[in-house]
Design a protein around this motif. Structure first.
Motif, mmCIF file in Angstrom:
data_model
loop_
_atom_site.group_PDB
_atom_site.id
_atom_site.type_symbol
_atom_site.label_atom_id
_atom_site.label_comp_id
_atom_site.label_asym_id
_atom_site.label_seq_id
_atom_site.Cartn_x
_atom_site.Cartn_y
_atom_site.Cartn_z
ATOM 1 N N THR A 1 29.057 51.274 35.703
ATOM 2 C CA THR A 1 30.148 51.848 36.475
ATOM 3 C C THR A 1 30.679 53.130 35.829
ATOM 4 O O THR A 1 30.714 53.216 34.604
ATOM 5 C CB THR A 1 31.294 50.808 36.605
ATOM 6 N N ILE B 1 32.383 51.663 42.450
ATOM 7 C CA ILE B 1 33.065 50.365 42.291
ATOM 8 C C ILE B 1 33.573 49.826 43.619
ATOM 9 O O ILE B 1 33.636 50.541 44.620
ATOM 10 C CB ILE B 1 34.247 50.510 41.303
ATOM 11 N N ASP B 2 33.955 48.582 43.603
ATOM 12 C CA ASP B 2 34.603 47.929 44.737
ATOM 13 C C ASP B 2 36.073 48.374 44.743
ATOM 14 O O ASP B 2 36.707 48.417 43.689
ATOM 15 C CB ASP B 2 34.491 46.412 44.539
ATOM 16 N N SER B 3 36.594 48.687 45.908
ATOM 17 C CA SER B 3 37.949 49.254 45.962
ATOM 18 C C SER B 3 39.042 48.226 45.672
ATOM 19 O O SER B 3 40.175 48.589 45.376
ATOM 20 C CB SER B 3 38.192 49.917 47.319
ATOM 21 N N ASP C 1 30.144 47.628 42.361
ATOM 22 C CA ASP C 1 29.903 47.095 43.699
ATOM 23 C C ASP C 1 28.450 46.605 43.782
ATOM 24 O O ASP C 1 27.521 47.419 43.706
ATOM 25 C CB ASP C 1 30.162 48.226 44.713
ATOM 26 N N GLN D 1 26.480 45.639 46.131
ATOM 27 C CA GLN D 1 25.639 46.201 47.196
ATOM 28 C C GLN D 1 25.154 47.596 46.814
ATOM 29 O O GLN D 1 23.971 47.929 46.955
ATOM 30 C CB GLN D 1 26.438 46.248 48.497
ATOM 31 N N LYS D 2 26.075 48.393 46.281
ATOM 32 C CA LYS D 2 25.703 49.747 45.840
ATOM 33 C C LYS D 2 24.789 49.691 44.620
ATOM 34 O O LYS D 2 23.955 50.569 44.419
ATOM 35 C CB LYS D 2 26.957 50.565 45.521
ATOM 36 N N ASP E 1 31.428 40.703 39.571
ATOM 37 C CA ASP E 1 30.855 39.704 40.481
ATOM 38 C C ASP E 1 29.473 39.266 39.967
ATOM 39 O O ASP E 1 28.440 39.685 40.480
ATOM 40 C CB ASP E 1 30.746 40.314 41.887
#
Ligand SMILES: *Cc1c(COP(=O)(O)O)cnc(C)c1O
Length: 369
Positions: A80, A103-105, A111, A113-114, A144
């Motif tokens: 990240t 990152i996830d917001s 994230d 998926q990214k 996660d």
């Protein structure tokens, strides 16, 4: 008011700390003394891994596995950009290439998926070989790992958990530092479990890896310290720091509860006033930071100034994502490539957080919003 009040904690355990320090002074085993093994045994029981190796810092705890795994030139390590510099610095130090993933917001963590999209992109470009992922448990919240570990398995990648801020957090009953192939934490004084200097630890369930980590910690030693089987580091934890950590660790489980109590108080009192952190179901944060989101960087400046006038210290973690740092300029990233990290770095700021923050203090802080 202190941003992180280490003095309050010290007052509570001062007598015990003194006894521990005196014990080291009298046995005189300043390097790898008995306190080091005692601490490692306690930490591994807490985390639930087979091995714990203390070391000289969180940065070294991240560097050692990359060295052990032979990560180097031509390898991509996905991580990240919204983290402390050490996370990507170690990748650069072994000669590999950091590949950033937004990152996830909500959680501010990588994230998944990214992450998978980025792995596919590295593979299709064919210039670098994806080798490892370093997820960060930012502000004390585990990344996660269910999704990350599945992705790692699919692409045959190693996972190094950067739990420098995460020690004490959990997903269900699985503790931070137990995820991936190895977990690294820091005992820098301001971390949830901090010593009075630099320190860190590494965790793994893999016997083979643990043996190599141990060798790298002491100059790549083999059967004894004058048998050198590889190039390593001088990355041991001082006996004094282990002695201090033993007493700090004794009250740590209670402090995790207190930190969570403080976080709940903040959430309640700041409700509707500002965006507070959200913790996914089944996750436990250890609240290395309590970070809120202003509406803009101007709004953040106003709020920080108001809090300062009221005697409340605040801090910005992190004002500049790593892809925009001079140290990583050669990677060729541009502003706009990681919009969530960029937007959050412009609006985020952290409020005082430590286990001994009082309800009155939280009241005073919340009233400034
Ligand atoms: C503090 C920190 C480190 C480095 O730990 P040190 O003990 O200071 O070397 C690495 N990663 C993250 C996310 C950190 O917050």
């Amino acid at each position: 008011m202190q941003f992180i009040d280490l003095a309050k904690q010290q007052a509570l355990i001062k007598d015990k700390l003194d006894v521990r320090i005196q014990a080291v002074l009298s046995h005189g085993k300043y390097i790898m003394g008995p306190e080091v093994t005692e601490l490692e045994d306690k930490l591994k029981a807490f985390v639930g891994t087979k091995h714990c190796l203390s070391c000289s810092s969180g940065t070294d705890a991240l560097l050692i596995p990359l060295m052990a795994w032979g990560v180097g030139p031509g390898d991509a390590v996905l991580t990240t950009p919204f983290t402390f510099v050490a996370t990507a610095e170690v990748v650069q130090l072994v000669g590999a290439t950091p590949v950033f993933v937004d990152i996830d917001s909500e959680t501010f963590n990588i994230d998944p998926q990214k992450l998978e999209e980025a792995i596919k992109k590295v593979i299709s470009e064919g210039k670098l070989t994806p080798k490892a992922i370093i997820p960060v448990d930012l502000f004390g919240l585990p990344a996660d790992y269910h999704k990350i570990e599945a992705i790692a398995k699919k692409y045959n990648l190693l996972v190094l958990e950067d739990a420098a801020q995460g020690f004490g957090g959990a997903i269900g009953n699985s503790k931070a530092c137990s995820f991936g192939h190895a977990g690294a934490t820091s005992f820098f004084p301001a971390k949830p479990l901090g010593c009075y200097g630099d320190g860190g630890a590494l965790f793994t369930n893999d016997d083979n890896m643990a043996e190599i980590f141990q060798s790298i910690r002491v100059h790549g030693m083999g059967s004894d310290k004058y048998d050198n089987v590889r190039v390593g580091l001088n990355a041991r934890l001082d006996t004094f720091q282990a002695a201090i950590l033993l007493e700090k660790f004794a009250c740590f489980p209670k402090e995790i509860e207190l930190r969570n109590h403080v976080a709940r108080c903040y959430a309640e009192k700041l409700k509707g006033k500002i965006k507070t952190p959200s913790i996914p179901e089944n996750y436990t944060s250890v609240w290395a930071q309590y970070s809120v989101l202003a509406e803009s960087s101007q709004h953040r400046n106003q709020l920080q100034a108001k809090l300062k006038d009221a005697g409340v210290p605040t801090a910005v973690y992190y004002p500049k994502p790593l892809h925009l740092q001079t140290a990583f300029k050669h990677l060729g990233y541009k502003y706009g490539e990681f919009p969530i990290s960029e937007a959050i770095s412009e609006c985020v700021f952290s409020l005082p957080m430590h286990p001994y923050l009082t309800e009155e203090e939280i009241d005073l802080i919340s009233k400034q919003f």
